[in-house]
Design an enzyme around this catalytic site. Structure first.
Site, PDB file in Angstrom:
ATOM      1  N   LYS A   1       0.835  -1.204   0.000  1.00  0.00           N
ATOM      2  CA  LYS A   1       0.000   0.000   0.000  1.00  0.00           C
ATOM      3  C   LYS A   1       0.865   1.247   0.000  1.00  0.00           C
ATOM      4  O   LYS A   1       1.917   1.289   0.646  1.00  0.00           O
ATOM      5  CB  LYS A   1      -0.913  -0.034   1.226  1.00  0.00           C
ATOM      6  CG  LYS A   1      -1.918   1.112   1.326  1.00  0.00           C
ATOM      7  CD  LYS A   1      -2.791   0.913   2.551  1.00  0.00           C
ATOM      8  CE  LYS A   1      -3.753   2.062   2.769  1.00  0.00           C
ATOM      9  NZ  LYS A   1      -4.623   1.853   3.952  1.00  0.00           N
TER      10      LYS A   1
ATOM     11  N   SER B   1      -9.170   2.934   3.146  1.00  0.00           N
ATOM     12  CA  SER B   1      -8.159   3.534   2.300  1.00  0.00           C
ATOM     13  C   SER B   1      -7.292   2.515   1.549  1.00  0.00           C
ATOM     14  O   SER B   1      -6.456   2.898   0.732  1.00  0.00           O
ATOM     15  CB  SER B   1      -7.248   4.420   3.148  1.00  0.00           C
ATOM     16  OG  SER B   1      -6.562   3.669   4.133  1.00  0.00           O
TER      17      SER B   1
ATOM     18  N   SER C   1     -10.048   0.616   7.177  1.00  0.00           N
ATOM     19  CA  SER C   1      -9.434   0.756   5.855  1.00  0.00           C
ATOM     20  C   SER C   1      -9.030  -0.546   5.183  1.00  0.00           C
ATOM     21  O   SER C   1      -8.652  -0.536   4.012  1.00  0.00           O
ATOM     22  CB  SER C   1      -8.214   1.675   5.941  1.00  0.00           C
ATOM     23  OG  SER C   1      -8.612   2.989   6.186  1.00  0.00           O
TER      24      SER C   1
END
Length: 480
Positions: free
Chosen positions: A84, A159, A183
């Site tokens: 990520k 996210s 997230s």
């Protein structure tokens, strides 16, 4: 004929161990799919093909030597695992989803990246994330939005939206994500995946990005429970200077050992209302929770349904702490205007929160965790787990949650969209999202289970039992 991306991550690793598939072949397969599909999907923001090919070649050499010497290999040796874009990889651009950090290149690995390197995994690139990981969608001024492959008009969530989109569309077998308010679980629900937010401290943070609030942790996104457990085993472990530490498993045991284990008869509390005032649960999400309740009862578990009174105190505490954490990333004053309106709004709020208010918010989190641990989720007299929908609504349209002209209204809308997830970031409890249901429009609906602090293994065992009873891994979107 099955393609390489049809195999689970553990199946790919087995093919590599036996020499039937090489890590180089597997890596090239995924790089080709990324090249062909990523512009449509918005899963990756930075690709690292040179690094991936070097790591794959090294993994192939190591696998060959291990076969010759009859040595053990890591359970995901040679398997691609993207990172990520909130996570530091030395020498690789890390934008944090923010224009001011568009050319930011860290000089150190986060501890979780070091563990993935040591496990022989292959990094395809950095997955898309919103600015500083603050929203529950993956849309920024820096990259195209991440979309769920089940409906390209809809958001992959956030996210860890890019990570989820990559796995759900077959651009990666598994992915590393992080979860500070939902997230991992939010994009897992939006993309039809299994995602785990582990107990606070199970996966060490740092060395640079320690979260002093205790809200955020790393975790896996995967198509199967077994793949997620294997990736979490690799990522788990303390980091230098960690302020938190989860209860560990017995020496020599792993979370993967609990896949297929009998979870026993569980007592589960199903919450039918949200803790956020004004949040309404969509009929499809309610139906998914009711389906799961019936499935659990069929499997021999006890499920009690309780209406939860709506109380804005947790939302207030979370908002204050979240706003303070939005200020952590330094941005020169002349570049503040390059930030998203929501980011500027939260940073403005955060600068107004006093030290006492911040501490009071953290105390509220600890008090909630203490209350749940001592009176509700207790091994002897209480419940083992809590069941809710992961989200209050089906996956949102791209842009559907944004309100650039009124970021305060946007944050309120996000809170109503994700009313269940942040509670377990506040308490530190483990929580998972399971892709047990789809709407008639073929949109995935996630179901969340949360367990006692440190009871990650119980969650794995029950999740695997539900997966066996209602399999989902072979259900794939049209672009698969």
């Amino acid at each position: 004929m099955a393609q390489l991306h049809d195999l689970t991550a553990l199946e790919q690793a087995e093919e590599i161990r036996t020499g039937r598939v090489s890590p180089v072949e597997l890596t090239e397969h995924y790089l080709e799919r990324i090249d062909r599909l990523n512009d449509t999907l918005g899963a990756f923001v930075t690709l690292t093909p040179e690094i991936a090919r070097k790591q794959a070649a090294d993994a192939e050499s190591e696998a060959l030597a291990a076969r010759r010497e009859e040595r053990w290999l890591s359970p995901l040796h040679g398997v691609p695992v993207p990172i990520k874009d909130l996570t530091f990889v030395a020498g690789v651009r890390c934008t944090l989803g923010s224009v001011p950090y568009g050319e930011h290149v860290p000089d150190t690995d986060d501890h979780v990246v070091t563990r993935l390197r040591q496990a022989g995994t292959v990094m395809l690139g950095k997955t898309n994330t919103p600015e500083f990981g603050l929203p529950c969608y993956t849309e920024s001024l820096l990259a195209p939005p991440a979309r769920t492959p089940w409906d390209l008009d809809r958001s992959a969530g956030g996210s860890s939206g890019g990570a989820a989109a990559a796995v759900a569309a077959g651009l990666a077998p598994v992915a590393q994500g992080s979860d500070g308010g939902g997230s991992i679980r939010i994009p897992a629900a939006a993309c039809g995946l299994f995602g785990i937010k582990p107990s606070r401290g199970l996966v060490g943070g740092g060395p640079v990005q320690h979260d002093v609030s205790g809200l955020s942790t790393n975790g896996p996104l995967a198509r199967t429970v077994a793949d997620a457990a294997a990736l979490l085993d690799i990522m788990s472990g303390p980091g230098t200077g960690d302020p938190f530490g989860a209860w560990g498993l017995p020496p020599g045991s792993y979370l993967s050992d609990y896949v297929g284990a009998d979870p026993g008869r569980m007592r589960i509390l199903s919450l039918t209302d949200t803790p956020v005032p004004g949040a309404e649960v969509h009929p499809d999400c309610r139906a998914a929770a009711e389906f799961t309740t019936g499935l659990l009862r069929d499997l021999g578990h006890e499920v009690d349904e309780v209406a939860l009174p709506q109380d804005g105190s947790l939302l207030k505490a979370f908002t204050q702490v979240w706003a303070v954490m939005a200020t952590v990333w330094p941005v020169p004053p002349e570049q503040e205007e390059q930030l998203m309106p929501l980011t500027r709004h939260l940073r403005s709020l955060g600068r107004k929160v006093s030290g006492l208010e911040f501490a009071t918010g953290l105390y509220a989190f600890r008090a909630l965790g203490e209350m749940l641990g001592s009176s509700l989720l207790t091994p002897d007299t209480g419940y083992d787990m809590i069941l809710t929908p992961t989200l209050a609504q089906p996956p949102a349209l791209v842009g559907g949650l944004r309100s650039d002209g009124d970021p305060a209204a946007e944050f309120a809308a996000m809170s109503r969209f994700t009313p269940f997830t942040a509670m377990y970031n506040a308490t530190g409890q483990p929580a998972v999202s399971l892709p047990l249901c789809w709407t008639t429009e073929e949109l995935p609906i996630g179901i969340m289970l949360a367990g006692r602090y440190g009871a990650d293994a119980e969650l794995i065992a029950l999740s695997a039992q539900l997966e066996e009873a209602c399999p989902w891994a072979d259900r794939t979107p049209a672009m698969w």
